[in-house]
Design an enzyme around this catalytic site. Structure first.
Site, PDB file in Angstrom:
ATOM      1  N   GLY A   1       0.783  -1.236   0.000  1.00 13.48           N
ATOM      2  CA  GLY A   1       0.000   0.000   0.000  1.00 13.48           C
ATOM      3  C   GLY A   1       0.812   1.282   0.000  1.00 13.48           C
TER       4      GLY A   1
ATOM      5  N   MET B   1      -3.731  -6.933  -7.258  1.00 12.21           N
ATOM      6  CA  MET B   1      -3.198  -8.063  -8.022  1.00 12.21           C
ATOM      7  C   MET B   1      -4.279  -8.999  -8.559  1.00 12.21           C
ATOM      8  SD  MET B   1      -0.347  -6.867  -7.963  1.00 12.21           S
ATOM      9  CE  MET B   1       1.155  -7.730  -8.334  1.00 12.21           C
ATOM     10  N   LYS B   2      -5.497  -8.492  -8.703  1.00  9.15           N
ATOM     11  CA  LYS B   2      -6.574  -9.287  -9.297  1.00  9.15           C
ATOM     12  C   LYS B   2      -6.991  -8.629 -10.608  1.00  9.15           C
ATOM     13  CE  LYS B   2      -7.022 -12.069  -5.746  1.00  9.15           C
ATOM     14  NZ  LYS B   2      -6.964 -13.518  -5.762  1.00  9.15           N
ATOM     15  N   ILE B   3      -7.518  -9.455 -11.506  1.00 11.68           N
ATOM     16  CA  ILE B   3      -7.948  -8.895 -12.791  1.00 11.68           C
ATOM     17  C   ILE B   3      -9.459  -8.653 -12.751  1.00 11.68           C
ATOM     18  CG2 ILE B   3      -8.109  -9.349 -15.275  1.00 11.68           C
ATOM     19  CD1 ILE B   3      -5.512 -11.003 -14.930  1.00 11.68           C
ATOM     20  N   LEU B   4      -9.841  -7.420 -13.030  1.00 13.77           N
ATOM     21  CA  LEU B   4     -11.270  -7.083 -13.024  1.00 13.77           C
ATOM     22  C   LEU B   4     -11.918  -7.597 -14.309  1.00 13.77           C
ATOM     23  CD1 LEU B   4     -10.882  -3.434 -11.691  1.00 13.77           C
ATOM     24  CD2 LEU B   4     -11.835  -5.379 -10.407  1.00 13.77           C
TER      25      LEU B   4
ATOM     26  N   ASN C   1      -4.750   2.524 -13.580  1.00 19.08           N
ATOM     27  CA  ASN C   1      -3.847   1.537 -12.972  1.00 19.08           C
ATOM     28  C   ASN C   1      -2.419   2.046 -13.049  1.00 19.08           C
ATOM     29  OD1 ASN C   1      -2.933  -0.971 -11.895  1.00 19.08           O
ATOM     30  ND2 ASN C   1      -2.395  -1.665 -13.952  1.00 19.08           N
TER      31      ASN C   1
ATOM     32  N   HIS D   1       1.440   0.500 -13.269  1.00 20.79           N
ATOM     33  CA  HIS D   1       2.146  -0.759 -13.540  1.00 20.79           C
ATOM     34  C   HIS D   1       3.651  -0.484 -13.536  1.00 20.79           C
ATOM     35  CE1 HIS D   1       2.639  -4.824 -15.006  1.00 20.79           C
ATOM     36  NE2 HIS D   1       3.540  -4.348 -15.843  1.00 20.79           N
TER      37      HIS D   1
HETATM   38  C1  GAR Z   1       3.710  -1.426  -7.312  1.00 16.90           C
HETATM   39  O1  GAR Z   1       5.013  -1.516  -7.827  1.00 16.90           O
HETATM   40  C2  GAR Z   1       2.701  -1.472  -8.442  1.00 16.90           C
HETATM   41  O2  GAR Z   1       3.109  -0.805  -9.599  1.00 16.90           O
HETATM   42  C3  GAR Z   1       2.615  -2.957  -8.684  1.00 16.90           C
HETATM   43  O3  GAR Z   1       2.619  -3.532  -7.405  1.00 16.90           O
HETATM   44  C4  GAR Z   1       3.366  -2.681  -6.514  1.00 16.90           C
HETATM   45  C5  GAR Z   1       2.505  -2.372  -5.314  1.00 16.90           C
HETATM   46  O4  GAR Z   1       3.207  -1.688  -4.341  1.00 16.90           O
HETATM   47  N1  GAR Z   1       1.436  -3.271  -9.413  1.00 16.90           N
HETATM   48  C6  GAR Z   1       1.359  -4.293 -10.261  1.00 16.90           C
HETATM   49  O5  GAR Z   1       2.286  -5.049 -10.478  1.00 16.90           O
HETATM   50  C7  GAR Z   1       0.005  -4.467 -10.924  1.00 16.90           C
HETATM   51  N2  GAR Z   1       0.093  -5.370 -11.984  1.00 16.90           N
HETATM   52  P1  GAR Z   1       2.442  -0.933  -3.164  1.00 16.90           P
HETATM   53  O6  GAR Z   1       1.487  -1.960  -2.554  1.00 16.90           O
HETATM   54  O7  GAR Z   1       3.530  -0.560  -2.206  1.00 16.90           O
HETATM   55  O8  GAR Z   1       1.719   0.237  -3.736  1.00 16.90           O
END
Ligand code: GAR
Length: 194
Positions: free
Chosen positions: A20, A95-98, A112, A114
């Site tokens: 988060g 980390m889930k796909i809508l 989003n 990424h």
């Molecule tokens: C972040 O690096 C985000 O870009 C990635 O997960 C991490 C979450 O960190 N998201 C993905 O890989 C989505 N496919 P956080 O929980 O510290 O924000």
């Protein structure tokens, strides 16, 4: 520019699954006068997500749905979005796909973040794959969400130089720092057309 106060800011939901840090960044951003958003709801797909502590700390309404039963979780989520008048969803380490149905039914905007320079390295384990391929640069992307994974229209990207010493965890750290700046900029771009 329109003067924003708590009541005319865009009601936003942030979806998380883990640490988060992006959620924390968005909450802190939302407190600034110049920010167009107010975070009214946090949805977590994981009851143990560390990020949920920010919901408690900042007293933000939060819901946990495991999304293993996607249909049920999405339907409950849609109800919450409606009840809270949400018009923006920010996926932040969700980390889930809508499902296409969810995306169609939600009438607002979904963004989003990424951790790669899309369209390269969609999906999981981006940093490991980037290092395996001996890339010189990586980075992060904020994009609109459509029904194809990590494929919606790109709003902004930030590039990060990879050093020979980088490991997947050092690269993750470097990129996260950029993610926090980029998400703020991208939201301002979407709502203020900067
Ligand atoms: C972040 O690096 C985000 O870009 C990635 O997960 C991490 C979450 O960190 N998201 C993905 O890989 C989505 N496919 P956080 O929980 O510290 O924000």
């Amino acid at each position: 520019m329109v003067k924003l106060n708590g009541s005319n800011k865009i009601k936003t939901a942030v979806f998380i699954s883990g640490t988060g840090s992006n959620l924390k960044n968005l909450i802190q951003f939302s407190f600034l006068n110049k920010s167009p958003i107010k975070i009214s709801l946090i949805v977590s797909s994981n009851k143990r997500a560390k990020g949920l502590s920010f919901a408690d700390k900042y007293k933000i309404n939060r819901k946990i749905y495991d999304f293993n039963n996607k249909k049920k979780s999405e339907s409950l989520t849609l109800k919450q979005l409606k009840m809270n008048n949400i018009s923006l969803i920010c996926l932040a380490g969700f980390m889930k796909i809508l499902s296409p149905n969810f995306i169609k039914k939600f009438k607002g905007i979904i963004l989003n973040i990424h951790p790669s320079l899309l369209p390269k390295y969609k999906g999981l384990n981006t940093h490991t794959r980037v290092l395996q391929n001996k890339e010189k640069y990586s980075g992060c992307t904020v994009h609109y969400v459509n029904s194809k994974l990590d494929s919606g229209k790109i709003i902004l990207q930030a590039k990060v130089k990879i050093s020979k010493k980088d490991t997947s965890s050092s690269l993750k750290k470097k990129i996260l720092k950029q993610e926090h700046l980029l998400y703020r900029k991208a939201i301002k771009k979407v709502f203020f057309s900067l």
